[in-house]
Design a protein around this motif. Structure first.
Motif, PDB file in Angstrom:
ATOM      1  N   ALA A  79       6.903  19.932 -80.618  1.00  0.00           N
ATOM      2  CA  ALA A  79       7.217  19.866 -82.247  1.00  0.00           C
ATOM      3  C   ALA A  79       5.883  19.445 -82.684  1.00  0.00           C
ATOM      4  CB  ALA A  79       8.365  18.938 -82.232  1.00  0.00           C
ATOM      5  N   GLU A  80       5.695  20.145 -83.873  1.00  0.00           N
ATOM      6  CA  GLU A  80       4.429  19.814 -84.615  1.00  0.00           C
ATOM      7  C   GLU A  80       4.776  18.950 -85.765  1.00  0.00           C
ATOM      8  OE1 GLU A  80       1.513  20.630 -83.971  1.00  0.00           O
ATOM      9  OE2 GLU A  80       1.742  22.196 -82.223  1.00  0.00           O
ATOM     10  N   LEU A  81       4.513  17.676 -85.920  1.00  0.00           N
ATOM     11  CA  LEU A  81       5.040  16.631 -86.653  1.00  0.00           C
ATOM     12  C   LEU A  81       3.978  16.485 -87.884  1.00  0.00           C
ATOM     13  CD1 LEU A  81       7.022  14.426 -87.263  1.00  0.00           C
ATOM     14  CD2 LEU A  81       5.830  13.009 -85.928  1.00  0.00           C
ATOM     15  N   ASP A  82       4.776  16.951 -89.042  1.00  0.00           N
ATOM     16  CA  ASP A  82       4.094  16.897 -90.263  1.00  0.00           C
ATOM     17  C   ASP A  82       4.577  15.477 -90.888  1.00  0.00           C
ATOM     18  OD1 ASP A  82       2.705  17.278 -92.619  1.00  0.00           O
ATOM     19  OD2 ASP A  82       4.374  18.420 -93.646  1.00  0.00           O
ATOM     20  N   GLN A  83       5.547  15.399 -91.133  1.00  0.00           N
ATOM     21  CA  GLN A  83       6.384  14.045 -91.544  1.00  0.00           C
ATOM     22  C   GLN A  83       7.902  14.036 -90.882  1.00  0.00           C
ATOM     23  OE1 GLN A  83       6.615  14.059 -95.850  1.00  0.00           O
ATOM     24  NE2 GLN A  83       7.706  15.878 -95.942  1.00  0.00           N
ATOM     25  N   TYR A  86      12.795  17.393 -90.756  1.00  0.00           N
ATOM     26  CA  TYR A  86      12.841  18.791 -89.906  1.00  0.00           C
ATOM     27  C   TYR A  86      11.280  19.100 -90.004  1.00  0.00           C
ATOM     28  CZ  TYR A  86      17.831  18.877 -90.213  1.00  0.00           C
ATOM     29  OH  TYR A  86      19.062  18.549 -90.035  1.00  0.00           O
ATOM     30  N   ASN A  87      10.978  19.781 -88.557  1.00  0.00           N
ATOM     31  CA  ASN A  87       9.503  20.209 -88.248  1.00  0.00           C
ATOM     32  C   ASN A  87       9.733  21.301 -87.159  1.00  0.00           C
ATOM     33  OD1 ASN A  87       7.395  17.859 -89.060  1.00  0.00           O
ATOM     34  ND2 ASN A  87       9.262  16.950 -88.735  1.00  0.00           N
ATOM     35  N   GLU A 103      13.161  24.953 -86.630  1.00  0.00           N
ATOM     36  CA  GLU A 103      12.745  23.867 -87.073  1.00  0.00           C
ATOM     37  C   GLU A 103      14.061  22.906 -86.592  1.00  0.00           C
ATOM     38  OE1 GLU A 103      13.026  24.196 -91.249  1.00  0.00           O
ATOM     39  OE2 GLU A 103      11.117  24.909 -91.506  1.00  0.00           O
ATOM     40  N   CYS A 104      13.453  21.883 -86.064  1.00  0.00           N
ATOM     41  CA  CYS A 104      14.337  20.702 -85.502  1.00  0.00           C
ATOM     42  C   CYS A 104      14.115  19.496 -86.070  1.00  0.00           C
ATOM     43  CB  CYS A 104      14.538  20.562 -84.113  1.00  0.00           C
ATOM     44  SG  CYS A 104      13.039  20.142 -83.238  1.00  0.00           S
ATOM     45  N   LEU A 105      14.893  18.464 -85.883  1.00  0.00           N
ATOM     46  CA  LEU A 105      14.827  17.142 -86.615  1.00  0.00           C
ATOM     47  C   LEU A 105      13.870  16.385 -85.528  1.00  0.00           C
ATOM     48  CD1 LEU A 105      15.858  15.182 -88.919  1.00  0.00           C
ATOM     49  CD2 LEU A 105      17.640  14.475 -87.395  1.00  0.00           C
ATOM     50  N   VAL A 106      13.016  15.552 -86.427  1.00  0.00           N
ATOM     51  CA  VAL A 106      12.415  14.596 -85.815  1.00  0.00           C
ATOM     52  C   VAL A 106      12.419  13.196 -86.232  1.00  0.00           C
ATOM     53  CG1 VAL A 106      10.038  13.976 -84.822  1.00  0.00           C
ATOM     54  CG2 VAL A 106      10.833  16.346 -84.822  1.00  0.00           C
ATOM     55  N   GLU A 107      12.891  12.408 -85.661  1.00  0.00           N
ATOM     56  CA  GLU A 107      12.839  10.965 -86.241  1.00  0.00           C
ATOM     57  C   GLU A 107      12.477   9.944 -85.154  1.00  0.00           C
ATOM     58  OE1 GLU A 107      17.814  10.300 -85.450  1.00  0.00           O
ATOM     59  OE2 GLU A 107      17.042  10.723 -87.445  1.00  0.00           O
ATOM     60  N   TRP A 108      12.565   8.694 -86.016  1.00  0.00           N
ATOM     61  CA  TRP A 108      12.316   7.373 -85.123  1.00  0.00           C
ATOM     62  C   TRP A 108      13.444   7.105 -84.136  1.00  0.00           C
ATOM     63  CZ3 TRP A 108       7.706   5.367 -84.575  1.00  0.00           C
ATOM     64  CH2 TRP A 108       6.804   5.495 -85.866  1.00  0.00           C
ATOM     65  N   GLN A 113       8.613   5.077 -82.070  1.00  0.00           N
ATOM     66  CA  GLN A 113       8.105   6.391 -81.361  1.00  0.00           C
ATOM     67  C   GLN A 113       9.257   7.566 -81.636  1.00  0.00           C
ATOM     68  OE1 GLN A 113       9.632   4.907 -77.411  1.00  0.00           O
ATOM     69  NE2 GLN A 113       7.537   4.290 -76.944  1.00  0.00           N
ATOM     70  N   PRO A 114       8.449   8.659 -82.145  1.00  0.00           N
ATOM     71  CA  PRO A 114       9.169   9.945 -82.659  1.00  0.00           C
ATOM     72  C   PRO A 114      10.053  10.412 -81.641  1.00  0.00           C
ATOM     73  CG  PRO A 114       7.130  10.251 -82.053  1.00  0.00           C
ATOM     74  CD  PRO A 114       7.321   8.908 -81.945  1.00  0.00           C
ATOM     75  N   MET A 115      11.229  11.030 -81.921  1.00  0.00           N
ATOM     76  CA  MET A 115      12.343  11.656 -81.019  1.00  0.00           C
ATOM     77  C   MET A 115      12.785  12.991 -81.634  1.00  0.00           C
ATOM     78  SD  MET A 115      15.965  10.159 -80.125  1.00  0.00           S
ATOM     79  CE  MET A 115      16.395   9.627 -81.553  1.00  0.00           C
ATOM     80  N   VAL A 116      12.461  13.828 -80.770  1.00  0.00           N
ATOM     81  CA  VAL A 116      12.733  15.304 -81.140  1.00  0.00           C
ATOM     82  C   VAL A 116      14.290  15.486 -80.782  1.00  0.00           C
ATOM     83  CG1 VAL A 116      12.068  17.631 -80.503  1.00  0.00           C
ATOM     84  CG2 VAL A 116      10.331  16.021 -80.660  1.00  0.00           C
ATOM     85  N   ILE A 117      14.870  15.776 -81.733  1.00  0.00           N
ATOM     86  CA  ILE A 117      16.360  15.936 -81.630  1.00  0.00           C
ATOM     87  C   ILE A 117      16.624  17.567 -81.714  1.00  0.00           C
ATOM     88  CG2 ILE A 117      18.599  15.581 -82.461  1.00  0.00           C
ATOM     89  CD1 ILE A 117      17.386  13.202 -83.758  1.00  0.00           C
TER      90      ILE A 117
END
Length: 230
Positions: A79-83, A86-87, A103-108, A113-117
């Protein structure tokens, strides 16, 4: 002032003037030099970040993640994290063939730590191991499926307007593991889980994510293990 002293003075003055430049260059290189952090969040995760990495929070002294790699069940996700939100992501089979993209959700995850959902998809295409398109999500509506590299379906999720409507999981042997329905994104309705042999493990009902009524758990031989009423 003797000539030698004047030269020494100019030399020291030059170094004093250049020192902030060298410090700035060193800090810039240290900030932008990519680093990695590893952790386990139900899955094996590697986070790539910029920053000095002295603290876990973002910022000059912290960790500014820009790429997240996840490995689980033989699949590899980037996952390429911009902010946060959704990334773009890509998922691959062990042989390098594309398994999914979109595009999938990435959150704390609560630990800075970022979590790829991967289950929360806004746009996505999902492919079988042979490369054929098997499921698609458009504007949060559609079906996503994941497969083992050997071609066994392991996960099927139905989405509507960004919310889950039903989900099923299978064991590697092809036997269904769980089947759940949702209302407004929360587990609601009959729920069942099974042993790899196909024997019912437990059954009951949920309402808005809460256990309701009588739930029954079974042993693998089919006998009742326990019952609880909520």
């Amino acid at each position: 002032m003797p000539l030698l002293d004047r030269r020494w003075f100019r030399f020291r003055l030059l170094w004093l003037l250049l020192l902030p430049v060298f410090v700035g260059i060193a800090l810039t290189v240290a900030y932008y030099w990519p680093r990695q952090a590893h952790w386990l969040d139900m899955r094996e995760v590697t986070g790539h970040y910029h920053g000095l990495g002295l603290v876990d929070t973002p910022g000059f002294l912290g960790k500014n993640y820009f790429r997240i790699e996840v490995r689980w069940d033989g699949l590899y996700v980037v996952a390429e994290l911009d902010q946060y939100g959704y990334n773009s992501f890509r998922m691959y089979y062990p042989n390098g063939r594309l398994a999914a993209e979109g595009e999938c959700l990435v959150e704390w995850n609560g630990l800075h730590q970022p979590m790829v959902i991967i289950e929360d998809i806004r746009q996505g295409k999902f492919y079988r191991p042979d490369g054929t398109l098997d499921g698609e999500v458009i504007d949060g509506t559609g079906v996503q499926r994941t497969w083992t590299p050997e071609g066994t379906l392991t996960w099927e999720l139905h989405l509507k307007n960004g919310q889950r409507t039903s989900a099923s999981m299978w064991y590697p042997n092809g036997q269904v593991s769980t089947a759940v329905s949702y209302v407004d994104g929360e587990e609601d309705g009959p729920a069942r889980s099974y042993y790899p042999s196909g024997q019912l493990r437990c059954e009951g009902e949920r309402r808005r994510g809460q256990y309701v009524g009588t739930w029954t758990w079974y042993r693998e031989d089919g006998s009742v293990d326990k019952q609880e009423t909520y």
